[in-house]
Design a protein around this motif. Sequence first.
Motif, mmCIF file in Angstrom:
data_model
loop_
_atom_site.group_PDB
_atom_site.id
_atom_site.type_symbol
_atom_site.label_atom_id
_atom_site.label_comp_id
_atom_site.label_asym_id
_atom_site.label_seq_id
_atom_site.Cartn_x
_atom_site.Cartn_y
_atom_site.Cartn_z
ATOM 1 N N ASN A 104 21.502 31.966 -30.185
ATOM 2 C CA ASN A 104 20.746 30.738 -30.386
ATOM 3 C C ASN A 104 19.269 31.077 -30.248
ATOM 4 O OD1 ASN A 104 23.012 29.033 -30.617
ATOM 5 N ND2 ASN A 104 23.188 28.913 -28.395
ATOM 6 N N LEU A 105 18.523 30.770 -31.273
ATOM 7 C CA LEU A 105 17.084 30.991 -31.224
ATOM 8 C C LEU A 105 16.399 29.671 -30.903
ATOM 9 C CD1 LEU A 105 16.512 33.197 -34.389
ATOM 10 C CD2 LEU A 105 16.690 33.943 -32.015
ATOM 11 N N VAL A 106 15.515 29.719 -29.927
ATOM 12 C CA VAL A 106 14.700 28.565 -29.584
ATOM 13 C C VAL A 106 13.266 28.958 -29.898
ATOM 14 C CG1 VAL A 106 13.916 27.015 -27.755
ATOM 15 C CG2 VAL A 106 16.289 27.849 -27.760
ATOM 16 N N GLU A 107 12.662 28.243 -30.819
ATOM 17 C CA GLU A 107 11.283 28.535 -31.215
ATOM 18 C C GLU A 107 10.341 27.821 -30.247
ATOM 19 O OE1 GLU A 107 8.015 29.733 -32.206
ATOM 20 O OE2 GLU A 107 9.569 30.558 -33.514
ATOM 21 N N VAL A 108 9.556 28.588 -29.514
ATOM 22 C CA VAL A 108 8.659 28.008 -28.508
ATOM 23 C C VAL A 108 7.185 28.105 -28.902
ATOM 24 C CG1 VAL A 108 10.297 28.375 -26.624
ATOM 25 C CG2 VAL A 108 8.568 30.119 -27.114
ATOM 26 N N ALA A 135 12.236 25.630 -41.832
ATOM 27 C CA ALA A 135 12.641 27.034 -41.982
ATOM 28 C C ALA A 135 14.036 27.293 -41.411
ATOM 29 C CB ALA A 135 11.627 27.948 -41.296
ATOM 30 N N GLY A 136 14.602 26.307 -40.706
ATOM 31 C CA GLY A 136 15.968 26.459 -40.225
ATOM 32 C C GLY A 136 16.125 26.597 -38.721
ATOM 33 N N PHE A 137 15.039 26.530 -37.970
ATOM 34 C CA PHE A 137 15.195 26.583 -36.516
ATOM 35 C C PHE A 137 15.904 25.328 -36.051
ATOM 36 C CE2 PHE A 137 11.875 29.736 -36.984
ATOM 37 C CZ PHE A 137 12.298 30.707 -36.093
ATOM 38 N N ARG A 138 16.895 25.495 -35.181
ATOM 39 C CA ARG A 138 17.705 24.372 -34.708
ATOM 40 C C ARG A 138 17.182 23.801 -33.391
ATOM 41 N NH1 ARG A 138 18.963 22.757 -38.886
ATOM 42 N NH2 ARG A 138 20.387 21.312 -37.919
ATOM 43 N N ASN A 139 16.232 24.497 -32.749
ATOM 44 C CA ASN A 139 15.626 24.003 -31.517
ATOM 45 C C ASN A 139 14.164 24.428 -31.537
ATOM 46 O OD1 ASN A 139 14.726 23.515 -28.839
ATOM 47 N ND2 ASN A 139 16.801 23.776 -28.048
ATOM 48 N N THR A 172 8.317 15.119 -38.470
ATOM 49 C CA THR A 172 9.429 14.664 -39.300
ATOM 50 C C THR A 172 10.696 15.248 -38.698
ATOM 51 O OG1 THR A 172 8.005 14.650 -41.247
ATOM 52 C CG2 THR A 172 10.393 14.660 -41.630
ATOM 53 N N ARG A 173 11.479 14.400 -38.087
ATOM 54 C CA ARG A 173 12.672 14.878 -37.382
ATOM 55 C C ARG A 173 13.812 15.108 -38.367
ATOM 56 N NH1 ARG A 173 12.474 13.397 -31.409
ATOM 57 N NH2 ARG A 173 10.319 12.736 -31.163
ATOM 58 N N LYS A 174 14.358 16.311 -38.294
ATOM 59 C CA LYS A 174 15.489 16.668 -39.148
ATOM 60 C C LYS A 174 16.782 16.495 -38.357
ATOM 61 C CE LYS A 174 15.297 19.987 -41.986
ATOM 62 N NZ LYS A 174 14.976 20.323 -43.338
ATOM 63 N N PRO A 175 17.811 15.947 -38.988
ATOM 64 C CA PRO A 175 19.101 15.813 -38.305
ATOM 65 C C PRO A 175 19.606 17.186 -37.843
ATOM 66 C CG PRO A 175 19.110 14.619 -40.394
ATOM 67 C CD PRO A 175 17.842 15.424 -40.356
ATOM 68 N N GLY A 176 20.133 17.221 -36.642
ATOM 69 C CA GLY A 176 20.692 18.461 -36.109
ATOM 70 C C GLY A 176 19.693 19.374 -35.433
ATOM 71 N N VAL A 177 18.414 19.037 -35.487
ATOM 72 C CA VAL A 177 17.394 19.852 -34.821
ATOM 73 C C VAL A 177 17.091 19.231 -33.462
ATOM 74 C CG1 VAL A 177 15.014 20.706 -34.901
ATOM 75 C CG2 VAL A 177 16.387 20.629 -36.990
ATOM 76 N N ILE A 178 17.048 20.067 -32.440
ATOM 77 C CA ILE A 178 16.681 19.631 -31.097
ATOM 78 C C ILE A 178 15.166 19.810 -30.960
ATOM 79 C CG2 ILE A 178 16.896 20.131 -28.634
ATOM 80 C CD1 ILE A 178 19.748 21.216 -29.312
ATOM 81 N N TYR A 179 14.477 18.730 -30.637
ATOM 82 C CA TYR A 179 13.035 18.781 -30.387
ATOM 83 C C TYR A 179 12.851 18.672 -28.879
ATOM 84 C CZ TYR A 179 12.733 18.230 -35.381
ATOM 85 O OH TYR A 179 12.877 18.424 -36.733
ATOM 86 N N SER A 180 12.483 19.789 -28.285
ATOM 87 C CA SER A 180 12.398 19.867 -26.829
ATOM 88 C C SER A 180 10.948 19.913 -26.361
ATOM 89 C CB SER A 180 13.166 21.089 -26.327
ATOM 90 O OG SER A 180 12.696 22.269 -26.941
ATOM 91 N N VAL A 181 10.756 19.543 -25.098
ATOM 92 C CA VAL A 181 9.425 19.578 -24.479
ATOM 93 C C VAL A 181 9.546 20.069 -23.049
ATOM 94 C CG1 VAL A 181 8.369 17.780 -25.930
ATOM 95 C CG2 VAL A 181 9.564 17.133 -23.848
#
Length: 189
Positions: free
Chosen positions: A8-12, A40-44, A70-79
């Motif tokens: 699982n890649l989390v883009e920070v 680009a396909g990051f899920r988080n 723009t929130r994409k379905p299936g993407v986790i937007y974390s803070v």
Amino acid sequence: MKYPKHVNLVEVGPRDGLQNEKQEIPAAIKIELVNRLSDAGFRNVESGSFVSPKWVPQMATSAEVMARITRKPGVIYSVLTPNMKGFEGALAAGANEVVIFGAASEAFSQKNINCSIAESIERFRPVAEAAKANNMRVRAAVSCALGCPYQGEVSIDSVVDCVRRFADLGCDDIGVADTIGVGTPARVS
């Protein structure tokens, strides 16, 4: 060496990558970055941080960023949410996941957040409880798991202890970080 079946890649980058920039980065650029990463396909995508703008001025626009991406379905937007005030901002912003953090190194914990590892994790207990009560994911990050700029070697026992403490808080995901880039495949294994 046995390889995992998946990772699982989390883009920070929108948070960790931008928080130390000296030049002010407008919210519009951060929003575009988050949108491009999710496209680009990051899920988080760790999209911001609800910390004091006094200490981390680059994150002062996190609420605006979260409101305008723009929130994409299936993407986790974390803070990143270091305390209850930060959690309140994350909840209001509609974050899918809150991120708490600790270090496996006592020296790094003291230098970074001015408290011990045990104290830092206890500070996160109300954040984790509030997130769970609001059906939000909780991700923890264990900094300096493979080495520390202040103390050097970090014991595996210290890493395991930190991970167990986060697991006891009910974290959905616990990342073990090579904060200073000294890890090797054998050490990670």
